[in-house]
Design an enzyme around this catalytic site. Structure first.
Site, PDB file in Angstrom:
ATOM      1  N   LYS B 158       0.869  -1.192   0.000  1.00 11.06           N
ATOM      2  CA  LYS B 158       0.000   0.000   0.000  1.00 11.06           C
ATOM      3  C   LYS B 158       0.899   1.234   0.000  1.00 11.06           C
ATOM      4  O   LYS B 158       1.952   1.236   0.636  1.00 11.06           O
ATOM      5  CB  LYS B 158      -0.833   0.079   1.273  1.00 11.06           C
ATOM      6  N   GLU B 274     -12.136  -7.120  18.881  1.00 12.34           N
ATOM      7  CA  GLU B 274     -12.362  -7.851  17.637  1.00 12.34           C
ATOM      8  C   GLU B 274     -11.040  -8.312  17.024  1.00 12.34           C
ATOM      9  O   GLU B 274     -10.066  -7.550  17.001  1.00 12.34           O
ATOM     10  CB  GLU B 274     -13.122  -6.963  16.634  1.00 12.34           C
ATOM     11  N   ARG B 292     -18.605  -0.567  23.899  1.00 14.00           N
ATOM     12  CA  ARG B 292     -20.053  -0.419  24.098  1.00 14.00           C
ATOM     13  C   ARG B 292     -20.706  -1.793  24.093  1.00 14.00           C
ATOM     14  O   ARG B 292     -20.054  -2.778  23.778  1.00 14.00           O
ATOM     15  CB  ARG B 292     -20.635   0.405  22.945  1.00 14.00           C
TER      16      ARG B 292
END
Lengths: 149, 452, 452, 149
Positions: B158, B274, B292
């Site tokens: 990238k 995650e 949250r």
């Protein structure tokens, strides 16, 4: 739990349109629906129908509507604390009997120390200051009532 | 410790109803801030009180921090629950609560800063010894091959100055690297005036697995993992717990890493770390932390018996956790289907409208979180989720079968939903085998035409 | 074997919805026969079709056998499910189904005869070696003392020709027997011209425990017992499974006796054998057999995982049971509260009317069988039950706590219900200790005024 | 799911009673409500308001009500199979244009081989035989329409 859908209201309107009647007033629990054929009513002309927010909840509508007592209801354009006067102890912006233009400030709504001037939005005579001073008003809650000029 | 007496809920839909449910069970009054479009919603009916924040668009109602604070104070609330989405991870709201003397039922403002942007979050992960996707910046062609040894193939090149996938190149082996690197650096120089490129491992087969964190700032617990690999355009569609066919060491590694991360940033509240699980390499990489309650929290509740919202409220009240890691013993398997008002035959176009019938069967092991009732309006202003069906079973197969029964039996009429999609997923042999990756749903969709 | 394609439901309320639920899961179409008063009910909405049988009174609609048969045939149904109450144990309906070529989802006409009246049922019990309340007829005073030895004290003396408790005398010991007997025989002679009296054991402390039977006519299985001792005027209020604090030998004895009874009469369908458990003597006596699905069947479903309605339909279709006794393994504890629209402060007066809100929380382990939705009408013509809340837990205590949460959190507005009664029962130490007898509720009621 | 409760209907009636209007016709989805002030309508007088069976279900009412096309609807007094004629192949009891008295039999409803004769219940002229021959009629379903004499 009686609730009219938008379609229901449109159906009613179509029926009234196709009839000879000038005036329909319908009260069903929380819902008050008053329809007057254009030109027949002494007061201001009613908008076709307010936006179909579910009518069962205890929530007043924001757009000016014809009140049963006559006059236009000026709704709170935002939620906040409503102040009748520019500062504690000062004279209120308006009181019943005052003649206002659309631009006349009728109160202030405070949100997080930010003071929002509220114009009358319509010319006429103040009938009543409905929302109490220094208390929370919801979005759409009636602030004052004005008899349109 | 400050017990909450009256809780302001700055959200809508099913999560508003979910929060009201626990608040009622705890004897806490609720005030729901609603937009005009939601003033007749189930949440507004069930809350102790509802106040209209503003007109239908979120930016004029649910997203207005000042209005939310003002509404909470004006209605005598002592705390604000932000739900998920909207202002739930907004540092400004958390700070404004502090200033206003309101309890924010969520993490501290510092926590929100720590997880707020990807780069900061990644830096924290590295500092906490939590693996991130291997990669690094290359300024000269000769460094690239050395780095590629570490990163492995396939890898992505990238432009450091680029973004949004622009000029990204996939390289499958070392032989192809020099030429692709030259090309990428030349393009980067031409496009951005900056030849630097970033090499990153490309995960061909990845699963989205996340770990539920419960922390009072001192005790940091995890409540196991959830597999959310069934996604469409990064939107989760089906979630489950535990993650099927995940090797025990990997599962333990994920949970440990999540706890380490939360502890490192001094996290205090409910949160989810995650991860991307690299199936071919048996490794995992940190993606982000959500600070949250999450949409898919019920699958964790179903297998652990916890009430996560109650835990979140207790932490916000300043109660130290009495729960221990050993006391969290997952049992059975749970699966969640997100029922959305969308037409899968018209490219998942949202289908707002009025629901004429909404009935979900009282099947043992089935839980339905929904704000739908007969006559409910699905406004066009917000997301299209109308219900979450959560099925629990002793085994994964039993949970799936219960869900299929629920989908067959429930009656949700008046609007089009993605129910056929869920039926297709749950009857698909690959899904039933378990452990599908994030490419799975994109591969299933073209086959749907034949089935539905 | 005749698979049912279209099922006529000759019932109403929550059980109609319950049957529709399973029929939908099995892919069976449903036609609900409703009275005019129920034409807008949830069941009528969820059924494939609803037909109006007649006006509101049951005798003009739900109880009309000919109309039900005609409606089932006229709508193309191949079977009739009678639910509970109404025509569910009506031999004439079962026979009319045979004549009309319809499957009756229930036992054979002969089964219904066998359990239809108390005396026949008792004779069958004795023949099957199932204990009945000890007692016997006495024609002479000298026989009485001998019989009393067997029956034990306290005992009841009833006139054989009498009925309805008229002239019943309780005798607490042998010393009092001769005088009481003389008196009773004289009274019986005077009142009925028949001096014969019947001596029967009087059970001071009794529990109502019943056993669920599933039989295809060849394989006779039981699905454990239910305790329904919390009753008001013989109306069950709270039921649970398994029966708390029931000695293992007694439990096994009950289940064996129930199977024996069902086998003896060649029972074929779902049924329940009801017993009176004599707590002081550790014995039990046959009361009656109910040859239908029962209101409280969900507590058995909750601990066994069975779908009893599905089993009932499969048997009616002529499928041999594939289930085995060993495969029925009860787990945990379940409790059911019958929510009735009645005012416990006004002598349980029924409170028909329109429900304005009906919301039950999606609590894990909670199942709610109800026909209530916002706007639903509770007509004054039928029973006042509006919902059954069934809570499951790993332990009895957990099940009770879940039920209490459900009662706190649910919203059922517009009508008065007996919810406060359930809260009082579930928080009462005696009930929580477990194993209360059939006198329990009558004793609790006077204390309610102070609490509610 | 628009549904009017009994209270709603009573409210509407009260409003109409207090107004100058002679005729209100309201159609909302399944619901058709037509009100005509006593004496103003050419047809039969309408009963005050039928029993308030929930109006959302696809169920016609039993008591004769004014139909939109005019005439009185004769409802099935019980559920069963409706027969136009006393036996297969025979002439039907009535056909459109026939003049009937209240006692004239207009059909048979069979329940379990039991034949129930259905009288017209009102004198007038048959407009239409609505329910098909040999098929199930529900309680309250319209059998025939009659123009009252």
């Amino acid at each position: 739990m009686a609730e009219l859908t938008r379609t229901d209201i449109e159906d009613i309107l179509k029926l009234i349109d196709g009839s000879d009647f000038d005036h329909l007033k319908l009260e069903m629990g929380e819902l008050k629906l008053e329809l007057r054929r254009r030109g027949s009513a002494p007061a201001m002309t009613a908008p076709p129908v307010p936006a179909p927010a579910p009518v069962s909840a205890p929530v007043t509508v924001a757009a000016p509507v014809t009140a049963s007592g006559g006059g236009a209801e000026i709704p709170a354009p935002l939620l906040g604390t409503f102040w009748h006067a520019p500062r504690p102890g000062a004279e209120p912006f308006v009181k019943p009997g005052d003649v206002v233009t659309a631009e006349t400030v009728v109160g202030i709504i405070e949100v997080m120390k930010l003071m929002n001037s509220i114009p009358a939005g319509i010319a006429g005579t103040v009938l009543e200051v409905v929302a109490p001073n220094g208390e929370l008003v919801e979005h759409g809650q009636t602030l004052i009532r004005i008899q349109p000029a | 410790m400050a017990p909450i007496k009256r809780l302001f809920i700055a959200n809508r839909g099913e999560i508003a109803v979910r929060i009201i449910r626990t608040a009622r069970a705890l004897g806490i009054e609720t005030v729901l801030g609603v937009s005009r479009a939601d003033s007749g919603s189930l949440g507004a009916q069930l809350a102790t009180r509802a106040v209209v924040l503003g007109p239908a668009p979120s930016k004029d109602s649910y997203l207005r921090i000042g209005t939310v604070i003002e509404a909470a104070r004006g209605t005598g609330c002592d705390a604000i629950h932000p739900g998920y989405g909207f202002l739930s991870e907004n540092r400004e709201l958390a700070s404004a609560c502090e200033t206003a003397g309101l309890i924010f039922v969520g993490p501290t403002p510092d926590n929100l800063t720590a997880v707020g942007d990807k780069l900061t979050a990644r830096t924290h992960a590295q500092a906490a010894g939590v693996p991130v996707v291997p990669g690094g910046t290359v300024t000269q062609a000769e460094d690239a091959l050395a780095l590629a040894q570490t990163v492995g193939f396939p890898l992505l090149i990238k432009a450091v100055a680029g973004g949004g996938g622009k000029g990204m190149k996939r390289v499958d082996d070392a032989a192809a690297l020099p030429a692709q690197l030259d090309l990428a650096m030349a393009e980067a120089e031409a496009a951005f005036g900056d030849a630097r490129v970033y090499l990153e491992r490309f995960v061909t087969v990845g699963r989205h697995v996340e770990v539920q964190i419960i922390s009072d700032g001192v005790t940091v617990l995890h409540a196991g993992e959830r597999d959310c690999s069934v996604q469409r355009r990064y939107q989760k569609v089906v979630e489950e717990a535990p993650a099927p066919k995940l090797p025990a060491t990997l599962r333990q590694g994920l949970c440990d890493a999540a706890v380490r991360y939360a502890r490192h940033i001094g996290f205090r509240s409910l949160g989810t770390v995650e991860f991307l699980v690299d199936v071919e390499r048996h490794e995992f990489y940190f993606l982000e932390m959500n600070a949250r309650i999450q949409v898919e929290h019920p699958v964790t509740e179903a297998i652990t018996g916890l009430d996560l919202v109650a835990a979140q409220i207790a932490i916000a009240e300043g109660r130290p956790l009495t729960l221990t890691q050993d006391a969290i013993r997952p049992r059975g398997h749970a699966i969640e289907c997100r029922l959305n008002a969308e037409d899968i035959t018209r490219d998942f176009a949202p289908c707002p409208g009025r629901v004429t019938q909404a009935w979900f069967p009282p099947l043992p092991g089935l839980r339905v979180d929904t704000h739908m009732v007969p006559g409910a309006m699905i406004p066009p202003f917000y997301d299209s989720m109308v219900a979450k069906l959560i099925a629990w079973g002793e085994t994964r197969e039993q949970a799936i079968d219960r869900m299929l029964t629920a989908l067959d039996v429930c009656a949700l009429e008046g609007v089009v939903t993605n129910l056929p999609l869920h039926r297709a997923i749950l009857t698909d042999p690959a899904f039933r085998a378990g452990g599908v990756d994030t490419n799975y749903l994109a591969g299933l969709l073209p086959k749907l035409g034949d089935r539905t």
